[in-house]
Design a protein around this motif. Structure first.
Motif, PDB file in Angstrom:
ATOM      1  N   VAL A 231       0.781  -1.265  -0.238  1.00  0.00           N
ATOM      2  CA  VAL A 231       0.089   0.122   0.022  1.00  0.00           C
ATOM      3  C   VAL A 231       1.386   1.230  -0.211  1.00  0.00           C
ATOM      4  O   VAL A 231       0.262   2.100  -1.021  1.00  0.00           O
ATOM      5  CB  VAL A 231      -1.032  -0.012   1.217  1.00  0.00           C
ATOM      6  CG1 VAL A 231      -1.619   1.182   1.670  1.00  0.00           C
ATOM      7  CG2 VAL A 231      -1.982  -1.023   0.910  1.00  0.00           C
ATOM      8  N   ILE A 232       1.455   1.242   1.058  1.00  0.00           N
ATOM      9  CA  ILE A 232       2.706   2.256   0.955  1.00  0.00           C
ATOM     10  C   ILE A 232       3.658   2.980  -0.539  1.00  0.00           C
ATOM     11  O   ILE A 232       3.659   3.936  -0.861  1.00  0.00           O
ATOM     12  CB  ILE A 232       4.058   2.086   2.356  1.00  0.00           C
ATOM     13  CG1 ILE A 232       2.724   2.445   3.726  1.00  0.00           C
ATOM     14  CG2 ILE A 232       4.726   3.197   1.929  1.00  0.00           C
ATOM     15  CD1 ILE A 232       3.965   2.478   4.264  1.00  0.00           C
ATOM     16  N   SER A 233       3.942   1.447  -1.027  1.00  0.00           N
ATOM     17  CA  SER A 233       4.817   1.583  -2.583  1.00  0.00           C
ATOM     18  C   SER A 233       4.367   2.150  -3.080  1.00  0.00           C
ATOM     19  O   SER A 233       4.175   2.182  -4.352  1.00  0.00           O
ATOM     20  CB  SER A 233       5.398   0.446  -2.792  1.00  0.00           C
ATOM     21  OG  SER A 233       4.692  -1.112  -2.771  1.00  0.00           O
ATOM     22  N   SER A 234       2.528   2.086  -3.225  1.00  0.00           N
ATOM     23  CA  SER A 234       1.486   2.351  -4.983  1.00  0.00           C
ATOM     24  C   SER A 234       0.802   3.784  -4.477  1.00  0.00           C
ATOM     25  O   SER A 234       0.766   4.789  -5.628  1.00  0.00           O
ATOM     26  CB  SER A 234       0.616   1.802  -4.574  1.00  0.00           C
ATOM     27  OG  SER A 234      -0.386   1.731  -2.997  1.00  0.00           O
ATOM     28  N   ILE A 235       0.948   4.280  -3.358  1.00  0.00           N
ATOM     29  CA  ILE A 235       1.274   5.549  -2.992  1.00  0.00           C
ATOM     30  C   ILE A 235       1.728   7.161  -3.885  1.00  0.00           C
ATOM     31  O   ILE A 235       1.103   7.407  -4.694  1.00  0.00           O
ATOM     32  CB  ILE A 235       1.195   6.011  -1.837  1.00  0.00           C
ATOM     33  CG1 ILE A 235      -0.206   5.532  -0.901  1.00  0.00           C
ATOM     34  CG2 ILE A 235       1.174   7.446  -1.370  1.00  0.00           C
ATOM     35  CD1 ILE A 235      -0.011   5.399   0.841  1.00  0.00           C
ATOM     36  N   PRO A 236       2.926   6.537  -3.425  1.00  0.00           N
ATOM     37  CA  PRO A 236       3.627   8.083  -5.040  1.00  0.00           C
ATOM     38  C   PRO A 236       3.544   7.399  -6.416  1.00  0.00           C
ATOM     39  O   PRO A 236       3.059   8.390  -7.423  1.00  0.00           O
ATOM     40  CB  PRO A 236       4.971   7.121  -4.487  1.00  0.00           C
ATOM     41  CG  PRO A 236       5.208   6.760  -3.792  1.00  0.00           C
ATOM     42  CD  PRO A 236       4.301   5.715  -3.432  1.00  0.00           C
ATOM     43  N   VAL A 237       3.000   6.426  -6.909  1.00  0.00           N
ATOM     44  CA  VAL A 237       2.409   5.805  -8.396  1.00  0.00           C
ATOM     45  C   VAL A 237       1.281   6.608  -7.988  1.00  0.00           C
ATOM     46  O   VAL A 237       1.392   7.103  -9.041  1.00  0.00           O
ATOM     47  CB  VAL A 237       2.183   4.318  -8.476  1.00  0.00           C
ATOM     48  CG1 VAL A 237       1.985   4.208  -9.920  1.00  0.00           C
ATOM     49  CG2 VAL A 237       4.086   3.573  -7.894  1.00  0.00           C
ATOM     50  N   LEU A 238       0.121   6.947  -7.257  1.00  0.00           N
ATOM     51  CA  LEU A 238      -1.003   7.230  -7.677  1.00  0.00           C
ATOM     52  C   LEU A 238      -0.922   9.112  -7.458  1.00  0.00           C
ATOM     53  O   LEU A 238      -1.760   8.838  -8.044  1.00  0.00           O
ATOM     54  CB  LEU A 238      -2.338   5.839  -6.753  1.00  0.00           C
ATOM     55  CG  LEU A 238      -3.787   6.918  -6.200  1.00  0.00           C
ATOM     56  CD1 LEU A 238      -3.936   6.501  -7.511  1.00  0.00           C
ATOM     57  CD2 LEU A 238      -4.271   6.425  -4.948  1.00  0.00           C
ATOM     58  N   THR A 239       0.268   8.817  -6.898  1.00  0.00           N
ATOM     59  CA  THR A 239       0.134  10.546  -6.565  1.00  0.00           C
ATOM     60  C   THR A 239       0.455  10.934  -7.965  1.00  0.00           C
ATOM     61  O   THR A 239       0.528  12.345  -8.585  1.00  0.00           O
ATOM     62  CB  THR A 239       1.282  10.767  -5.352  1.00  0.00           C
ATOM     63  OG1 THR A 239       0.435  10.111  -3.831  1.00  0.00           O
ATOM     64  CG2 THR A 239       1.282  12.464  -5.384  1.00  0.00           C
TER      65      THR A 239
END
Length: 167
Positions: free
Chosen positions: A127-135
């Protein structure tokens, strides 16, 4: 005027002496010696560095604080307020030292440990690693040509609505 800091420091030294006398006879000589030698030097140093205007403000605050304390300690309402404050403080200390509060602290620490364990899981790492991609994707979408066209269309719609309301 220049003595306002000196008065404050004298009060601090008096409070320190009172605390030392009531709390421990072992530390009293050392702290009294420290108070008599170090604090006058600090007061003199602060008087030389502090601008006169700030010294005036400190003096005003000291006088207002002293008057407030005098009013609280010597008026009937102030004595009632003081006794109520002491009662509340005693009740607060009793609450903090109760068996129920001990259980609250234990349960809180247990919850913190469980949360830390959840944060260490592989799912949370994903989840934490997907946050920058989504941003990055959101920023790219908001700055795309289609979004710019949408912003201009929306601004034109707002202008039309304002003109319609004003008629």
């Amino acid at each position: 005027q220049n003595k306002s800091l000196f008065i404050i420091m004298e009060q601090f030294v008096s409070l320190l002496n009172l605390t030392v006398q009531t709390s421990s006879k072992f530390l009293s000589p050392a702290l009294t010696n420290l108070a008599q030698t170090l604090f006058p030097t600090i007061v003199q140093f602060l008087q030389q560095l502090t601008p006169l205007r700030i010294q005036h403000w400190i003096h005003i605050l000291y006088i207002s604080y002293a008057n407030t304390i005098h009013l609280v300690l010597h008026s009937t309402q102030g004595q009632i307020l003081t006794s109520d404050a002491v009662a509340i403080f005693e009740n607060y200390i009793n609450l903090l030292t109760s068996v129920n509060m001990r259980q609250v602290i234990i349960d809180s620490m247990s919850l913190v440990i469980k949360c830390m364990n959840v944060l260490q899981s592989s799912e949370m790492k994903e989840v934490i690693s997907s946050i920058p991609v989504l941003t990055i994707r959101v920023i790219d979408t908001l700055s795309s040509g289609e979004a710019k066209l949408f912003y201009h269309s929306f601004s034109s719609l707002c202008s039309s609505m304002i003109e319609f309301i004003n008629q």
